[in-house]
Design a protein around this motif. Sequence first.
Motif, mmCIF file in Angstrom:
data_model
loop_
_atom_site.group_PDB
_atom_site.id
_atom_site.type_symbol
_atom_site.label_atom_id
_atom_site.label_comp_id
_atom_site.label_asym_id
_atom_site.label_seq_id
_atom_site.Cartn_x
_atom_site.Cartn_y
_atom_site.Cartn_z
ATOM 1 N N GLY A 98 -15.599 0.544 -26.066
ATOM 2 C CA GLY A 98 -16.497 1.395 -25.228
ATOM 3 C C GLY A 98 -16.110 2.999 -25.372
ATOM 4 O O GLY A 98 -15.278 3.465 -26.184
ATOM 5 N N THR A 99 -16.828 3.795 -24.546
ATOM 6 C CA THR A 99 -16.781 5.143 -24.693
ATOM 7 C C THR A 99 -15.680 5.469 -23.734
ATOM 8 O O THR A 99 -15.311 4.794 -22.809
ATOM 9 C CB THR A 99 -18.103 5.737 -24.287
ATOM 10 N N ALA A 100 -15.040 6.640 -23.868
ATOM 11 C CA ALA A 100 -14.035 7.040 -22.989
ATOM 12 C C ALA A 100 -14.716 7.512 -21.506
ATOM 13 O O ALA A 100 -14.052 7.052 -20.540
ATOM 14 C CB ALA A 100 -13.538 8.470 -23.572
ATOM 15 N N THR A 101 -16.114 7.928 -21.665
ATOM 16 C CA THR A 101 -16.450 8.169 -20.276
ATOM 17 C C THR A 101 -16.821 7.036 -19.411
ATOM 18 O O THR A 101 -16.556 6.999 -18.408
ATOM 19 C CB THR A 101 -18.102 8.706 -20.664
ATOM 20 N N ALA A 102 -17.170 5.846 -20.050
ATOM 21 C CA ALA A 102 -17.399 4.554 -19.385
ATOM 22 C C ALA A 102 -16.046 4.029 -18.908
ATOM 23 O O ALA A 102 -16.129 3.605 -17.527
ATOM 24 C CB ALA A 102 -18.198 3.631 -20.129
ATOM 25 N N ASP A 103 -15.311 4.083 -19.847
ATOM 26 C CA ASP A 103 -13.918 3.434 -19.445
ATOM 27 C C ASP A 103 -13.291 4.144 -18.244
ATOM 28 O O ASP A 103 -12.355 3.557 -17.466
ATOM 29 C CB ASP A 103 -13.055 3.285 -20.552
ATOM 30 N N GLU A 104 -13.305 5.501 -18.344
ATOM 31 C CA GLU A 104 -12.399 6.323 -17.247
ATOM 32 C C GLU A 104 -13.344 5.876 -15.947
ATOM 33 O O GLU A 104 -12.472 5.911 -15.047
ATOM 34 C CB GLU A 104 -12.547 7.628 -17.597
ATOM 35 N N LEU A 105 -14.628 5.902 -15.801
ATOM 36 C CA LEU A 105 -15.100 5.584 -14.799
ATOM 37 C C LEU A 105 -14.951 4.146 -14.239
ATOM 38 O O LEU A 105 -14.888 3.886 -13.049
ATOM 39 C CB LEU A 105 -16.768 5.347 -14.906
ATOM 40 N N ALA A 106 -14.661 3.153 -15.261
ATOM 41 C CA ALA A 106 -14.370 1.809 -14.963
ATOM 42 C C ALA A 106 -13.065 1.617 -14.239
ATOM 43 O O ALA A 106 -12.979 0.923 -13.146
ATOM 44 C CB ALA A 106 -14.329 0.820 -16.086
ATOM 45 N N ARG A 107 -12.090 2.474 -14.820
ATOM 46 C CA ARG A 107 -10.644 2.707 -14.096
ATOM 47 C C ARG A 107 -10.433 2.860 -12.703
ATOM 48 O O ARG A 107 -9.851 2.632 -11.882
ATOM 49 C CB ARG A 107 -9.687 3.490 -15.173
ATOM 50 N N THR A 108 -11.706 3.788 -12.325
ATOM 51 C CA THR A 108 -11.551 4.376 -10.833
ATOM 52 C C THR A 108 -12.648 3.839 -9.834
ATOM 53 O O THR A 108 -12.922 4.460 -8.955
ATOM 54 C CB THR A 108 -11.843 6.026 -10.891
ATOM 55 N N ALA A 109 -13.484 2.949 -10.502
ATOM 56 C CA ALA A 109 -14.642 2.407 -9.729
ATOM 57 C C ALA A 109 -14.162 1.407 -8.620
ATOM 58 O O ALA A 109 -13.368 0.799 -8.851
ATOM 59 C CB ALA A 109 -15.583 1.534 -10.761
ATOM 60 N N ASP A 110 -14.786 1.785 -7.626
ATOM 61 C CA ASP A 110 -14.680 1.036 -6.315
ATOM 62 C C ASP A 110 -15.402 -0.150 -6.258
ATOM 63 O O ASP A 110 -15.231 -1.335 -5.618
ATOM 64 C CB ASP A 110 -14.198 1.683 -5.044
#
Length: 623
Positions: free
Chosen positions: A284-296
Amino acid sequence: MTTRLTVAQALVRFLTAQHTERDGERRRLIGATWGIFGHGNVAGIGQALVEYAGVMPYHQGRNEQSMVHAAVGYARQCGRLATHAVTTSIGPGATNLVTGAALATVNHLPVLLLPGDVFATRPADPVLQQLEVPYAGDVSVNDTLRPVSRYFDRITRPEQLIPSALAAMRVLTDPVETGAVTLALPQDVQAEAYDWPEEFFAERVWTVRRPGPDPAELARAAVAVRAARRPLLVAGGGVRHSRAEAALAAFAEATGIPVASTQAGKGALRYDHPQDVGGIGHTGTATADELARTADLVIGVGTRFTDFTTASGTLFQHPDVRFLHLNIAPHDAHKLAALPLVADARTGLEELSEALAPYKVDGAYADEYTAGKERWERRVDACFASPDPDARPTQPQVLGALDALVDESDIVINAAGSLPGDLHKLWRARSRDQYHLEYGYSCMGYEIPAALGVKLAAPEREVWALVGDGTYLMMPTEIVTAVQEGVAIKVLLVQNHGYASIGGLSAAVGGERFGTAYRFRTEEGTYTGAPLPVDLAANAASLGMRVLRAGSVRELRAALAEARAADTPTCVYVETETSDTVSGAPEAQAWWDVPVAASATRTPAVTAREQYERHVSTRRRHL
């Protein structure tokens, strides 16, 4: 009233009368039959196809697995409302279906398999190509298709065909159950005559359901979304199967929730949609994966949450992360201890939107993912850029040249190697069905036959099979079929002299790239030195395809444009720059679990094990 026909004739006539319907759109379910004839189907199904040649189109394949891939490509392009049948002889013709059947079933794509089988009446035992099983007289090699089929039956009596054929159609058209369906046909039974009731041949319409969510599940889902501060939606292949792209866009725009995509779901939103943040997971992209790491809250829509999507259980790291799964299949809706929302993707998204109104994510969160999306697009631009147009291109530059040429009507097909990772990160999908990646089974050899099937389903579209050298060597033979039938697919053949993806993985896990390059073997057993004198462009030309060679970025751009304008099957062949000093695609943004040797004497494996243990320690069980 009855009609006397052979079993094979009755089956073919029956298939011509089956249709699907969804949202008022009616399609013929079995659009054509692929076949390779031998003993076991030449005198049965073969004769029946001659008998009904005016109403059942026939395509001559070169490899049984390829024929299944072509049928699957056709089915996906048709939104699972239509597919093809595939007939083979007994023995190796039948067992060659297994890989294609597994691919179809893993990806929930319908295909009808009609392998020949040994004599039901056993006049001679064994017959040619029969596998003798001393403990079971009713077992044949076709039983290898049982575990990879969603429905399997062996027709040993003519009258058995009636309930079995109806059951087969039910499974093919069921959005939850669909996959490979196998009717094994003993060669003597195929040729046996029977008095068939005329009702068997009446036109039937199989409605593809759009079930809505349970009200209680919908209410719980709405509460969960409203409580979330950092929700992320993950779009999977179910969005595309349901034709839910417009509903997804409306949901994303109304709520402001960012949308990441799996390989199967990429393109559900256009790349330039404000809420699209690109591919998710290991590729995936850095954007999507960074959002995934912090998604509640992670809202899965039509996804199976495979290990590539979850980064083998290491991606979703918020301490209080919850999951909400909208899926038509209860099995998938309950994964990761999620709140289930069992429904058709389009219907579910529409009803969830209504239940949430008015709801919008915080403006700061929207600003955050918008900025991340812009940063990633700049990285894509840098990967696609070609400072020296006379130099040999990198693989991302090859994709950039194609990206600059195509419009929303083009379709890009890929399945295996290093290309899926680069495409998932970098490709700018312009329409809901432009991006055709088979990554549920990631089957080498899928691309060229699938391109045939897609082009047959959408003859007005330009269809590109993106193929690495490893995949090409697995299954190039359907080029002959494309030439024979004048199906103007375009093959972009990328030569990097080895298995680039597995080579990189081998290096990362301590395998030292052993056995992953197409190079001469040394006395020590390693593979180093000059590439093998293999000319894949000449091979494609020998199979009848027009071939355009490109040695530089400038030549590649010209060759791609010429190929796109061609009305005959055309291949663009390019060797890519593979030096470690040349910029390529961004590295993986998330981990993928490939176990490393727990004990070893060689330094690369010892180092890889240390890194592996660090990653494993971050894995979570979501309960």
